[in-house]
Design an enzyme around this catalytic site. Structure first.
Site, short mmCIF file in Angstrom:
data_model
loop_
_atom_site.label_atom_id
_atom_site.label_comp_id
_atom_site.label_asym_id
_atom_site.label_seq_id
_atom_site.Cartn_x
_atom_site.Cartn_y
_atom_site.Cartn_z
CG HIS A 38 -2.24 -0.63 0.91
ND1 HIS A 38 -3.06 -1.17 1.86
CD2 HIS A 38 -2.89 -0.77 -0.27
CE1 HIS A 38 -4.16 -1.62 1.27
NE2 HIS A 38 -4.07 -1.40 -0.01
NE ARG B 273 -4.46 -5.70 -12.44
CZ ARG B 273 -3.57 -4.91 -13.01
NH1 ARG B 273 -3.77 -3.60 -13.07
NH2 ARG B 273 -2.46 -5.42 -13.52
NE ARG C 176 -7.91 -9.85 -14.12
CZ ARG C 176 -6.68 -9.50 -13.73
NH1 ARG C 176 -5.65 -9.68 -14.53
NH2 ARG C 176 -6.51 -8.94 -12.56
CG ASN D 34 2.16 -7.28 -14.57
OD1 ASN D 34 2.93 -6.66 -15.28
ND2 ASN D 34 1.03 -6.75 -14.11
NE ARG E 188 2.36 -9.74 -10.10
CZ ARG E 188 1.24 -9.54 -10.81
NH1 ARG E 188 0.67 -10.55 -11.44
NH2 ARG E 188 0.70 -8.36 -10.88
CB CYS F 75 -3.68 -5.68 -19.91
SG CYS F 75 -3.79 -7.41 -19.44
C1 PEP Z 1 -0.61 -9.46 -15.58
O1 PEP Z 1 -0.39 -10.52 -14.99
O2 PEP Z 1 0.20 -8.92 -16.37
C2 PEP Z 1 -1.90 -8.77 -15.37
C3 PEP Z 1 -2.21 -7.70 -16.07
O3 PEP Z 1 -2.68 -9.25 -14.38
P1 PEP Z 1 -2.46 -8.87 -12.83
O4 PEP Z 1 -1.32 -7.89 -12.76
O5 PEP Z 1 -3.74 -8.31 -12.35
O6 PEP Z 1 -2.13 -10.21 -12.25
MG MG Z 2 -2.03 -11.53 -13.98
#
Ligand code: PEP
Ligand code: MG
Length: 841
Positions: free
Chosen positions: A453, A560, A597, A714, A725, A762
């Site tokens: 956060h 999201r 999504r 991501n 990540r 995205c």
């Molecule tokens: C991603 O994984 O690149 C994505 C856009 O989804 P999130 O970041 O919400 O997991």
């Molecule tokens: Mg993702």
């Protein structure tokens, strides 16, 4: 002649008395600072042993001196080497110059923290003005705070310390202090003792202030720090010799190990650049300021349970009101959301139940609340889930807020100088949200992650920030000049003139570019050779959607949906979901795509009202579509609510974390049934995220069954490179520009286009200007980007031609590493910059 009076000194703490000779520190054991007693504490508040005036409280809060009206100076020093804690664990309750009564609280300290982080907790009470005394207690044994311990003979100081000026003084050259913590008690004592060997009147000078060099307390009161420039002056017969000897002593560290400064002006053994991970982009030049959260002293036992319960309830109500106020006045949705999440935490009935049970056992409200919140936060941390670990930080933050209210501790407004770069082990979300961005230019923390956060808030207020910094950073002195380059994850110490000039030039270019981008935000994103690219937005709320559309977004490429309902204990009702999706759909409007999504719960995104068993590897567990297919009711309810807004916009539904065709088929079936169920003639477009390598590798098999793909770089990066990540140490390597990820993107695009389907990206990569020519060259049709970057990415598209992009994409395909790819793209941009004035300036 008067008979000497006696002055009784009281025990400043409860604990076990120890002979001074036994203290494992030659300066204390050798009585270099003064004679007195040593106590191994069992209480955690240091109290005044005598009435008088506080002559000095060390800035690091570990030592305090009280002087009686009759001139007896008593120094109390909590722990050994505690100056190195830089204030953490100490909460001074008095200030220099303040009058105190015997027994009055002087410093609260966190005994556990000090015992764990310093050499020892042994606490000294020393008569530094040199008067003899008689002990009133046995040489060793238990002491109670406030119990008389010593009888000091007033007016019988061994040698009076006077410093009167008579003639012309001899001055030393300025000397830079090399002691890591300046002249704190031990080096100050060594210096004062050496000065006493001379008959001359000697002073130590720092800026405008000067101290009698023979007085330990006066030297400590100068509050010198590492790197300060000081001078010695002396008057009298042996003045020359005194200045010479004391200058040498200062440059040798007064008994402390010091190293001469390296030519690069960097503190001993501190590298010139400290590295962490970017939590919020940008860069700033400023001066270091430490933030240290004061520790709070809590009594275990309280008054009658109803009184303690009343106190807790009252504090919870007050905290909720304060959070509501912060929420109402928050600038920006992200800040407001965080305070809302804090309110949700406070409302959790299990916290109150646990605290109430402890109160019923006779514990104080503060103890019960502290124990409950700390245990819950520890439980969050132990689940091995990055997002829950960060919610532990939120709980600690809100827990602290309530604790302060129970204890009646006033919130201290942080007095910060201009151009501050904050340094902290960890910042709380409240501290971050409360930062005065007119004074704070950025921050660097040891803890925290890019998804915390704190990082979200930093991005929301445009503050550059780095997390995951080495602990070493905490030893930097306040006031040290630093260049915070969050884009590179670097904190440069003592930056040279050239780096500073480069930073200023960069800021100016950015400012001009930003203005230019904003002015053209509404225009289409077409390459120079006429290829139109859809620039859509990644959003998680209605207000973000509205903002995105104002900034020129061509719709929403990723809603999201799981973030709409974070921090709730119950699923939103159908009506509530419909009204949220409809509001977003209205903002997007009928001319643009809205890609919703379906719930992507699990992994780093737990949703409180979707309880799940804990998993050893949540990222490899029941995430996204896997969870929804296991609980089809959840998916069906969500789909029904999404379908209710199909008239308002060009509705697209997207499935996260698809790994196999079977999942896609099953989800499609459910969508078909729900579409029929709500009486719609046409099913909305259905697409999938490509974020698992298996899906990219099977894109040709999946493509005939979808309307579109959107690549989630991501997750695709973390799964392809097998790097978490959120891992602070791997963040710099887990780079979406890695050629392996690029190959998967290329495969996906080729497969989609072969079947006449469009492909978006995205993941965060799409929001990087450097990635634009690469993704366009790979054939991507849509970039869904973070809201504030919409104008910048649109402008980046306009700066390139598709033919150039294709060449650069082919060039980088065979490179070895992400770094090579980035370097090649950088060169591509630099070449363009030379060719075109529109680029940076
Ligand atoms: C991603 O994984 O690149 C994505 C856009 O989804 P999130 O970041 O919400 O997991
Ligand atoms: Mg993702």
């Amino acid at each position: 002649m008067d008979t000497p009076q006696q002055l009784q000194l009281l025990a400043p703490l409860s604990g076990v008395l120890m002979a001074l000779d036994q203290v494992p520190d030659p300066v204390f054991a050798g009585r270099v600072i003064g004679d007195g007693v040593c106590i191994d504490p069992t209480s955690a508040t240091l109290c005044a042993p005598l009435a008088g005036v506080v002559s000095d409280v060390q800035a690091s809060g570990h030592a305090v001196t009280v002087t009686s009206d009759t001139g007896v100076q008593v120094l109390m020093h909590i722990g050994l080497d505690t100056v190195n804690l830089a204030g953490t664990g100490f909460t001074p309750r008095v200030e220099a110059g303040q009058r105190v009564e015997a027994g009055q609280a002087l410093i609260d300290f966190d005994a556990d923290y000090i015992a764990l982080h310093a050499r020892s907790l042994l606490t000294l009470m020393l008569v530094v003005s040199g008067e003899p005394f008689k002990s009133l207690v046995a040489a060793t044994g238990l002491l109670e705070a406030g119990q008389p311990v010593l009888d000091v003979v007033v007016g019988a100081a061994a040698g009076e310390i006077t410093a009167t000026t008579q003639g012309d003084a001899v001055f030393s050259q300025p000397i830079e202090l090399l002691n890591p913590n300046g002249l704190h008690a031990r080096p100050a004592a060594v210096f004062a003792q050496a000065a006493k060997a001379f008959s001359a009147t000697i002073h130590l000078h720092r800026l405008q202030a000067q101290a009698n060099a023979k007085s330990l307390v006066a030297i400590m009161a100068l509050q010198t720090a590492h790197g300060d420039s000081v001078q010695v002056s002396a008057e009298g017969e042996d003045a020359e010799a005194a200045v010479q000897a004391l200058t040498r002593l200062l440059s040798e560290g007064c008994g402390e190990a010091v190293t001469a400064p390296a030519p690069v002006e960097v503190a001993a053994d501190m590298p010139n650049i400290l590295r962490g991970v970017c939590a919020s982009p940008g860069s700033a030049l400023g001066r270091v300021m430490h933030i240290v959260e004061p520790s709070l002293m809590v009594n275990e036992f309280g008054a009658a349970p109803p009184i303690e319960l009343e106190s807790l309830t009252h504090a919870l109500i007050e905290a909720d009101m304060a959070l509501q106020h912060l929420r109402d006045t928050a600038s920006g949705q992200a800040r407001a959301e965080i305070f809302k999440a804090h309110q949700e935490l406070l409302a959790d009935p299990s916290l109150l139940d646990q605290a109430r049970a402890l109160i019923d056992e006779g514990k104080s409200a503060a103890f019960a609340w502290k124990t409950t919140t700390e245990a819950t936060a520890a439980m969050f941390r132990s689940l091995g889930n990055a997002l829950l670990a960060e919610r532990a930080a939120d709980l600690a933050d809100v827990g602290h807020r309530v604790l302060k209210l129970i204890l009646g501790v006033q919130e201290q407004a942080l007095e910060l100088p201009d151009d501050t770069i904050l340094i902290a082990e960890q910042l709380t979300p409240s501290q971050t949200a409360g930062l005065d961005t007119r004074k704070v230019l950025g921050f660097a923390t040891v803890g925290g992650g890019a998804t915390s956060h704190v990082a979200i808030l930093a991005r929301a207020c445009g503050l550059p920030a780095i997390c995951g910094m080495p602990m070493q950073m905490l030893t930097l002195d306040n006031g040290t000049q630093v260049l915070l380059d969050a884009d590179k994850g670097e904190l440069q110490l003592y930056p040279d003139a050239q780096s500073i000039d480069q930073l200023r030039a960069r800021h100016e270019r950015q400012r001009q570019r930003h203005q230019h981008e904003l002015a053209h935000a509404a225009q289409a994103a077409c390459t120079r050779d006429g290829q139109h690219i859809e620039i859509t937005a990644n959003v998680a709320s209605h207000s973000e959607t509205a903002q995105a559309m104002e900034l020129g977004a061509n719709g929403v490429g990723l809603l999201r949906s799981e973030f709409l309902y974070l921090g709730r204990h119950q699923a939103p009702s159908h009506d509530e979901q419909v009204s949220t999706y409809s509001a977003i759909a209205r903002s997007v409007g009928p001319a643009h795509n809205l890609v919703v999504r379906t719930l992507d719960v699990g992994g780093d995104k737990p949703l409180a009202y979707v309880p799940m068993d804990s998993e050893t590897n949540p990222f490899l567990g029941l995430r996204g579509i896997r969870l929804c297919l296991e609980r089809p009711q959840l998916l069906r309810e969500q789909l029904r609510a999404i379908l209710a807004c199909s008239e308002l916009t060009r509705l697209h539904i997207m499935l996260p974390m698809v790994t196999s065709l079977a999942e896609l088929r099953l989800a499609r079936q459910i969508l078909e049934q729900e579409t029929r169920g709500v009486g719609l003639a046409h099913m909305p477009k259905l697409g999938i995220m490509i974020e698992v390598p298996a899906a990219a590798l099977m894109a040709d098999v999946l493509a005939p069954h979808v309307d579109f793909f959107s690549i989630g770089t991501n997750d695709l990066t973390q799964y392809t490179l097998a790097m978490d990540r959120d891992h602070p140490r791997l963040a710099s390597q887990a780079d979406s520009f890695h050629p392996s990820v690029l190959r998967l993107i290329a495969m996906t695009v080729q497969a989609a286009h072969a079947h006449g389907k469009w492909v978006g990206v995205c993941g965060a990569m799409a929001s990087e200007r450097l990635a634009v020519p690469l993704l366009l060259g790979l054939g991507v049709d849509e970039l869904s980007v973070s809201v504030p970057l919409i104008p910048a990415i649109k402008s980046a598209v306009r700066e390139v031609s598709l033919s150039d992009c294709r060449i650069i994409a082919e060039q980088v395909a065979n490179l070895e590493s992400a770094a090579d790819v980035r370097a090649t793209l950088q060169r591509f941009y630099e070449a363009k910059l030379d060719a075109s004035p529109v680029m940076e300036n």
